[in-house]
Design a protein around this motif. Structure first.
Motif, PDB file in Angstrom:
ATOM      1  N   ILE A   1       1.022  -1.418  -0.032  1.00 24.06           N
ATOM      2  CA  ILE A   1       0.025  -0.056   0.031  1.00 24.06           C
ATOM      3  C   ILE A   1       0.834   1.129  -0.020  1.00 24.06           C
ATOM      4  CG2 ILE A   1      -1.763   1.293   1.360  1.00 24.06           C
ATOM      5  CD1 ILE A   1      -2.772  -1.485   2.387  1.00 24.06           C
ATOM      6  N   PRO A   2       0.619   2.224  -1.082  1.00 26.66           N
ATOM      7  CA  PRO A   2       1.584   3.231  -0.964  1.00 26.66           C
ATOM      8  C   PRO A   2       1.287   4.445   0.192  1.00 26.66           C
ATOM      9  CG  PRO A   2      -0.140   3.425  -2.943  1.00 26.66           C
ATOM     10  CD  PRO A   2      -0.184   1.881  -1.928  1.00 26.66           C
ATOM     11  N   THR A   3       2.497   5.189   0.580  1.00 30.31           N
ATOM     12  CA  THR A   3       2.202   5.883   1.498  1.00 30.31           C
ATOM     13  C   THR A   3       1.521   7.133   1.093  1.00 30.31           C
ATOM     14  OG1 THR A   3       4.119   7.347   1.063  1.00 30.31           O
ATOM     15  CG2 THR A   3       4.447   5.228   2.374  1.00 30.31           C
ATOM     16  N   ALA A   4       1.150   7.921   1.940  1.00 31.93           N
ATOM     17  CA  ALA A   4       0.321   9.132   1.587  1.00 31.93           C
ATOM     18  C   ALA A   4       1.159  10.492   0.913  1.00 31.93           C
ATOM     19  CB  ALA A   4      -0.329   9.887   3.180  1.00 31.93           C
ATOM     20  N   GLU A   5       2.417  10.184   1.053  1.00 29.07           N
ATOM     21  CA  GLU A   5       3.305  10.975   0.597  1.00 29.07           C
ATOM     22  C   GLU A   5       3.493  10.783  -0.747  1.00 29.07           C
ATOM     23  OE1 GLU A   5       4.141   9.810   3.562  1.00 29.07           O
ATOM     24  OE2 GLU A   5       3.548  11.708   4.538  1.00 29.07           O
ATOM     25  N   ALA A   6       3.541   9.262  -1.030  1.00 27.54           N
ATOM     26  CA  ALA A   6       3.622   8.767  -2.473  1.00 27.54           C
ATOM     27  C   ALA A   6       2.455   8.802  -3.403  1.00 27.54           C
ATOM     28  CB  ALA A   6       3.852   7.313  -2.323  1.00 27.54           C
ATOM     29  N   LEU A   7       1.211   8.801  -2.653  1.00 31.37           N
ATOM     30  CA  LEU A   7       0.067   8.982  -3.239  1.00 31.37           C
ATOM     31  C   LEU A   7      -0.191  10.610  -3.677  1.00 31.37           C
ATOM     32  CD1 LEU A   7      -2.325   6.832  -1.417  1.00 31.37           C
ATOM     33  CD2 LEU A   7      -1.927   6.402  -3.761  1.00 31.37           C
ATOM     34  N   ARG A   8       0.242  11.306  -2.845  1.00 26.34           N
ATOM     35  CA  ARG A   8       0.021  12.824  -3.279  1.00 26.34           C
ATOM     36  C   ARG A   8       1.225  13.204  -4.226  1.00 26.34           C
ATOM     37  NH1 ARG A   8       0.899  14.343   1.725  1.00 26.34           N
ATOM     38  NH2 ARG A   8      -1.341  14.365   2.483  1.00 26.34           N
ATOM     39  N   ALA A   9       2.279  12.730  -4.327  1.00 27.69           N
ATOM     40  CA  ALA A   9       3.128  13.191  -5.510  1.00 27.69           C
ATOM     41  C   ALA A   9       2.742  12.524  -6.551  1.00 27.69           C
ATOM     42  CB  ALA A   9       4.396  12.451  -4.966  1.00 27.69           C
ATOM     43  N   ARG A  10       1.858  11.342  -6.673  1.00 31.74           N
ATOM     44  CA  ARG A  10       1.416  10.855  -7.846  1.00 31.74           C
ATOM     45  C   ARG A  10      -0.074  11.355  -8.468  1.00 31.74           C
ATOM     46  NH1 ARG A  10       0.974   5.043  -6.850  1.00 31.74           N
ATOM     47  NH2 ARG A  10      -1.257   5.368  -7.155  1.00 31.74           N
ATOM     48  N   ILE A  11      -0.763  11.568  -7.266  1.00 29.84           N
ATOM     49  CA  ILE A  11      -2.352  12.052  -7.866  1.00 29.84           C
ATOM     50  C   ILE A  11      -2.272  13.415  -7.523  1.00 29.84           C
ATOM     51  CG2 ILE A  11      -4.535  11.682  -7.408  1.00 29.84           C
ATOM     52  CD1 ILE A  11      -3.659   8.826  -6.659  1.00 29.84           C
ATOM     53  N   PRO A  12      -2.761  14.219  -8.518  1.00 29.77           N
ATOM     54  CA  PRO A  12      -2.855  15.866  -7.989  1.00 29.77           C
ATOM     55  C   PRO A  12      -4.130  16.120  -7.272  1.00 29.77           C
ATOM     56  CG  PRO A  12      -2.345  15.466 -10.313  1.00 29.77           C
ATOM     57  CD  PRO A  12      -2.521  14.170  -9.928  1.00 29.77           C
TER      58      PRO A  12
END
Length: 197
Positions: free
Chosen positions: A18-29
């Motif tokens: 499961i990706p971290t919140a930071e990784a998701l924030r960087a990947r999904i605007p």
């Protein structure tokens, strides 16, 4: 979206990485824009306070009459409370029950439900002929409003998404009426020919 991923009970293989919140924030605007309660207009309603609502149970008492109710195969059980205002009936009900053999992610599920809806509608149309006021496909399908209310002009140059399937509407709505009228005319013609012999 929240910072922690919600449980995924409807898939067989749950994701292990499961990706971290930071990784998701960087990947999904825009991911996580509602993490701060001040940014969520619905936040006061999200506070868990059963005392203020009068709720006095952890899990509601299950409604009676659960046997034979339709339930998506993605769900482990029927919801504790369910609607009974439109019970399945007749041929269309049997078709709808069959649709629930397929998952909601499959086109077959929805196409069978649409077909059941058409069967139910035609059952109503045929039943109307037994009444003193049968259905009128010209006035009740909205065909006349196409010319009176700028129906065609409202679809052109407006970038509406429903124009993709508007060519299907006459076939789905008018096609069965045309077929039924043609069938009735052929039947009347055949009866008239037999009467002449």
């Amino acid at each position: 979206m929240s910072s922690s991923m919600p449980p995924t009970p409807y898939v067989a293989n749950k994701p292990k990485d499961i990706p971290t919140a930071e990784a998701l924030r960087a990947r999904i605007p825009g991911w996580g824009v509602d993490l701060d309660p001040k940014d969520r207009p619905s936040f006061p309603r999200e506070v868990f306070d059963p005392g203020s609502t009068g709720a006095h149970w952890e899990y509601p008492e299950e409604q009676q009459g659960r046997e034979g109710r339709e339930r998506s195969i993605e769900h482990g059980q029927l919801t504790p409370v369910f609607g009974t205002s439109a019970p399945l009936h007749g041929v269309s009900g049997s078709i709808r029950r069959y649709a629930y053999r397929y998952g909601e992610g499959r086109a077959a599920h929805w196409l069978i439900l649409i077909f059941a809806d058409r069967v139910d509608a035609w059952g109503g149309h045929l039943g109307s002929f037994a009444s003193l006021r049968p259905d009128n496909p010209i006035t009740e399908t909205g065909v006349l409003s196409e010319g009176r209310r700028h129906g065609i002009a409202s679809r052109l140059g407006r970038r509406r998404v429903d124009v993709n399937h508007q060519w299907l509407d006459p076939i789905i709505v008018g096609g069965p009426w045309v077929a039924a009228t043609a069938g009735a005319a052929l039947a009347a013609r055949a009866i008239a020919r037999r009467g002449r012999r």
